[in-house]
Every structure is written in C-alpha cells, then in structure tokens.
Design a protein around this motif. Structure first.
Motif, PDB file in Angstrom:
ATOM      1  N   ALA A   1      -7.972   3.884   0.904  1.00  0.00           N
ATOM      2  CA  ALA A   1      -6.921   2.893   0.748  1.00  0.00           C
ATOM      3  C   ALA A   1      -7.459   1.814   1.571  1.00  0.00           C
ATOM      4  O   ALA A   1      -7.847   0.791   1.301  1.00  0.00           O
ATOM      5  CB  ALA A   1      -6.181   3.377   1.806  1.00  0.00           C
ATOM      6  N   ILE A   2      -8.408   1.933   2.435  1.00  0.00           N
ATOM      7  CA  ILE A   2      -9.412   0.504   2.905  1.00  0.00           C
ATOM      8  C   ILE A   2     -10.522   0.420   2.380  1.00  0.00           C
ATOM      9  O   ILE A   2     -10.490  -1.106   1.656  1.00  0.00           O
ATOM     10  CB  ILE A   2      -9.598   1.326   4.557  1.00  0.00           C
TER      11      ILE A   2
ATOM     12  N   SER B   1      -5.155  -1.243   7.235  1.00  0.00           N
ATOM     13  CA  SER B   1      -5.006  -2.456   6.190  1.00  0.00           C
ATOM     14  C   SER B   1      -3.863  -3.371   6.393  1.00  0.00           C
ATOM     15  O   SER B   1      -3.928  -4.745   6.394  1.00  0.00           O
ATOM     16  CB  SER B   1      -3.751  -1.140   5.138  1.00  0.00           C
TER      17      SER B   1
ATOM     18  N   LEU C   1       0.992  -1.137  -0.425  1.00  0.00           N
ATOM     19  CA  LEU C   1       0.286  -0.030   0.527  1.00  0.00           C
ATOM     20  C   LEU C   1       1.005   1.901   0.102  1.00  0.00           C
ATOM     21  O   LEU C   1       1.472   0.933   0.793  1.00  0.00           O
ATOM     22  CB  LEU C   1      -1.173  -0.131   1.608  1.00  0.00           C
TER      23      LEU C   1
ATOM     24  N   LEU D   1       3.754  -1.243   3.851  1.00  0.00           N
ATOM     25  CA  LEU D   1       3.265  -0.159   3.618  1.00  0.00           C
ATOM     26  C   LEU D   1       4.022   0.938   3.798  1.00  0.00           C
ATOM     27  O   LEU D   1       4.918   0.649   3.926  1.00  0.00           O
ATOM     28  CB  LEU D   1       3.078   0.337   5.520  1.00  0.00           C
TER      29      LEU D   1
ATOM     30  N   VAL E   1      -2.353  -5.982   4.250  1.00  0.00           N
ATOM     31  CA  VAL E   1      -0.973  -5.441   3.262  1.00  0.00           C
ATOM     32  C   VAL E   1      -0.156  -6.699   4.214  1.00  0.00           C
ATOM     33  O   VAL E   1       0.147  -6.100   4.752  1.00  0.00           O
ATOM     34  CB  VAL E   1      -1.870  -4.169   3.331  1.00  0.00           C
TER      35      VAL E   1
ATOM     36  N   GLU F   1      -7.885   7.766   3.826  1.00  0.00           N
ATOM     37  CA  GLU F   1      -7.868   6.386   4.620  1.00  0.00           C
ATOM     38  C   GLU F   1      -8.983   5.794   4.686  1.00  0.00           C
ATOM     39  O   GLU F   1      -8.790   4.195   4.434  1.00  0.00           O
ATOM     40  CB  GLU F   1      -7.572   6.806   5.788  1.00  0.00           C
TER      41      GLU F   1
ATOM     42  N   LEU G   1      -8.634  -1.423  -0.945  1.00  0.00           N
ATOM     43  CA  LEU G   1      -7.885  -2.893  -0.371  1.00  0.00           C
ATOM     44  C   LEU G   1      -9.031  -3.828   0.477  1.00  0.00           C
ATOM     45  O   LEU G   1      -8.733  -5.431  -0.522  1.00  0.00           O
ATOM     46  CB  LEU G   1      -6.928  -3.003   1.078  1.00  0.00           C
TER      47      LEU G   1
END
Lengths: 256, 256
Positions: B240-241, B111, B94, B119, B116, B237, B244
């Motif tokens: 990102a979540i 994450s 990520l 990072l 993940v 954020e 994923l």
C-alpha cells in the motif's frame, strides 16, 4: 516469517524459504538451527521429506528437502537443485537515524522488502536514540528477506556519526538527501542517477530535522542531491519508505 | 502526536497542530476536549496564552491562542487568523484488507501521511481479519494528519466486501489493482491517470493474495488497471505504502 499465520490456507501453494549461510553445492547436507527447526516443525508443521527452498545470498535459491529433525533441536536439510539463479538487489544504501524500537523494526522490515542493499544507522545532532542493535535488526532483515523472495540479505552496519559516514562516502555514489525544507522532486532527481553503476544512497533525518550546520555540510558534498518528498512532513520511517518506493518504481518504469 | 517526545529541542520551532471539528470564523472561541487539553498542558507544557494552530478540514489552518484550561478537563482556544488556506488532499482512495492490529495502525498512519483521501477496508476471501474498528482508525488518522501538516482528515469507511465495493465503484475513477502475479509497472500505468479529475483508487490484497475468481472479476471491471510493484512479494501494508508513494512522487514529478 510470512506464512506463520495462514498455513491452513496457502502453505501448499507457497514454498517456505530459509536463509542459511555458507557455500553450497548440489547434494550438500546443511544443518539448520533450533529456531529454524521450530519454524518448520511446529509453526509450518512440515514433516521430514517435505520440500523447502533455501538461499545463502551467493548462489540464488535452492530447492531442498528436510532430511530429519534431531532430538536436541537442530536439523538437517539436503540441497536438491538450484531453482533460481542469484540476482543482487539494487545497489542502494539507506542512511537513517535510529528510532524507537518498533519504528526501527518497521523501517528495517519495509526497506528490506523494497530491496535496499545496505542499512546504515547514523547519529545526527537531533537523533533521539543513540543505540542500534545490529544483531536484532539483522534478524529482522533476514526474516523480511525470507518472506519477500529476495535472494540476498541487506548488510546492517553499526551506528556511525553522520560526519564519519560523509567522510568515508565513495565520491561516485550519489546520496539523495531528503530535505523537508525542499529540494528537487525525488523522481526527477533520481532519473538516470539511481541506475548508475556506482549505486546510490538515500538519507532521511530524525524527527527534529537536521541542524543548520549539518544541512550546510551535506549540501557542500559533491555527491549529495537535495530532494523533496512533497509538502507533508513525513515521519522518518515514512520518508525512508516513500523515497525508496519512488526510486525503485522509477527504475521499473525506466526498464519497461 | 509528533512532538510528544522531543519537546525540549524543537517545540519552539514547530507549531502544535490540533484538529477541531466545526465551522469557524475569526475570533471564534472553540472548546477543546480533555485529551487535547492533556496533550497541550501535560505533554507539550503549553500555558494559557501560548499559540497553536488548528484545522477543521474545511477552511485551512488557523492560528489560535490558548484561552484557558478548565478544572474539569476541557479548555478553550480563540481563533486569531487564517494562517494557511485550505487545500484538499489528492483524490485518492486506498482499498485494503484489515490486518492484525499494529499493521493496520501502521497502514492508516502512513497512508494518511502520504496523503490518501479515503480509506476503505475490504473483506476478501483470503482476508484473515474480519473486524475493523473505524473509531480507532479515525483517531489514528487524526493524529497522523495533525502531525504531517495536511489540512484535512482522510475518511475512514466501515468494512465492506470486495464485491460491494466494486458494485458501487464510480466508473470514471481508475482503480489500480496491485497484482503480485504481475502487471504494468505502476508508474507507467499511473502516468496521467492519477491526476484525472475523477481521482483514483489503489487496491492491495491480503497476505494470501486474491482468489482466481476475485482476480477474474477485478480484471473484468472497465475501471481497473492491473499494476505491478516489482518482483518481490511485499506485505500488504508495504504494498500500500509503496504504491501510494510511487504515484504521489510521480504527481510531483509531472508538476515540476
């Protein structure tokens, strides 16, 4: 509100959005609250005459101009034109146990951004928190809606028992019960279902999980589909966001 | 750590997990740190003799017993048997701009839970924060890994410029660039790609977005796939979540 801290860089390229309740029409003058004036005037440094957008959850998004700021804190804006027609968010309800304060803030903010239409806090046997401040979370949901560009505000219900929620549940609305002990992969289960006209719900449990009797009761309901979010044990708010993100991405995929 | 606040209800049903680095073997005695002793002894109230599980990111999960707590704060545990064989998390990196502190904590925690494997904080033109505390976030990632049941800890890289990351990027690894101005629906783009042996990456931008030149540069890379997360403007954020969660749910779906 999203832009608070980066006004210098991008305030010119992104229009400020405000949620103002009421019925509107072109040319209407609307009063805005003290906190909205504070945001426009002191945080975003917008003078009277500048343009913003407003939405009421009914018509769509309006282009508006700031008419004035009054001495006592309120202010007036004038609606210029409807700039975006209304589109309702997907008919999706999220059921979750209340969490410690920041984690509930987070859950409300994120699920609003992703597009949930109703948030229903539920009390289960292993819930640790038995309070839910509807007013606070409505305010979180408004702020997240203003920021993310949606045209409505999710409804925030008061805390109910899981039993009551199940007894009042509309039979035609599917409820995806995220079960940490396993179930159908969520994308597979939601395929086709999530787009049904009756809408759907997603239920995530507290950190301690559900009791055996809650689990049995849930599985008995004709509208419940038991789903899995993978093999890791997700925190409540992670499970909620992961489930919603998967279903909403699948909707996009199906439409493309 | 997940159980801190509900020990009375469920500590008996869920095994406490600790991450302890090193190479292990059956019967090994391992020293645990002061903070781990504090957690076991004062938070979870486990006496010597009680069982826990430990993992090192190499072998899997071991059943262990607490041998003793020393006066000076450390302690010793003894490995009994390998209780779960090692399984690596999906090969997923990520890339994200550092955010204000709580939001980065959140991003790292979530994450990690979703799975993940690395990072990578990246500095872009519109990033607002130019610091990233690797040590703090490694500790967040360890705590989240202990809690969610994964058998490894994601790697945490130091802050790099987007340019440097792109220049060092392995050509065979797909990078899903989450572009708020639009792209292929993420589930469609990731279908098949996310499971490739070379792994994949997900890149989300800062609140101010990417500059035009960053965008052009990204789109030129042969390994980049431009993807969309829907029509709402998600916070960094959340994006990102959401990305994923969608890809990982799709992997489950494909396997089923």
């Amino acid at each position: 509100m999203f832009l608070k801290n980066k006004q210098n860089k991008i305030s010119n390229s992104i229009r400020i959005r405000l949620f103002v309740e009421g019925k509107y029409g072109k040319g209407c003058l609307l009063e805005i609250s003290e906190s909205q004036v504070h945001y426009l005037k002191n945080v975003m440094r917008l003078d009277a005459g500048k343009q913003i957008t407003v939405f009421n959850g009914l018509d769509g998004e309006w282009l508006a101009t700031i008419v004035n700021y009054e001495r006592k804190g309120c202010g007036t804006i004038k609606l210029l034109a409807l700039s975006k027609p209304y589109e309702a968010s997907p008919n999706c309800w999220l059921l979750f146990p209340p969490l410690r304060s920041l984690r509930t803030d987070y859950l409300v903010e994120k699920s609003t951004e992703i597009g949930v239409s109703k948030l229903i806090p539920v009390k289960t046997s292993y819930s640790q928190i038995s309070r839910f401040n509807v007013r606070r979370h409505r305010s979180n949901a408004i702020e997240a809606s203003e920021q993310c560009g949606r045209l409505d505000i999710p409804l925030i219900e008061p805390l109910l028992s899981l039993e009551d929620v199940l007894s009042m549940w509309p039979e035609s609305r599917i409820l995806f019960f995220c079960d940490e002990t396993g179930g159908e992969p969520i994308l597979k289960a939601s395929y086709g279902c999530a787009k049904s006209e009756s809408g759907f719900g997603v239920l995530v449990g507290p950190e301690g999980g559900f009791t055996i009797s809650e689990r049995i009761k849930l599985k008995k309901q004709p509208f419940v589909r038991v789903v899995s979010l993978g093999s890791f044990k997700l925190r409540t708010e992670t499970a909620a966001i992961a489930a919603l993100s998967a279903i909403f991405a699948s909707k996009d995929y199906n439409n493309s």
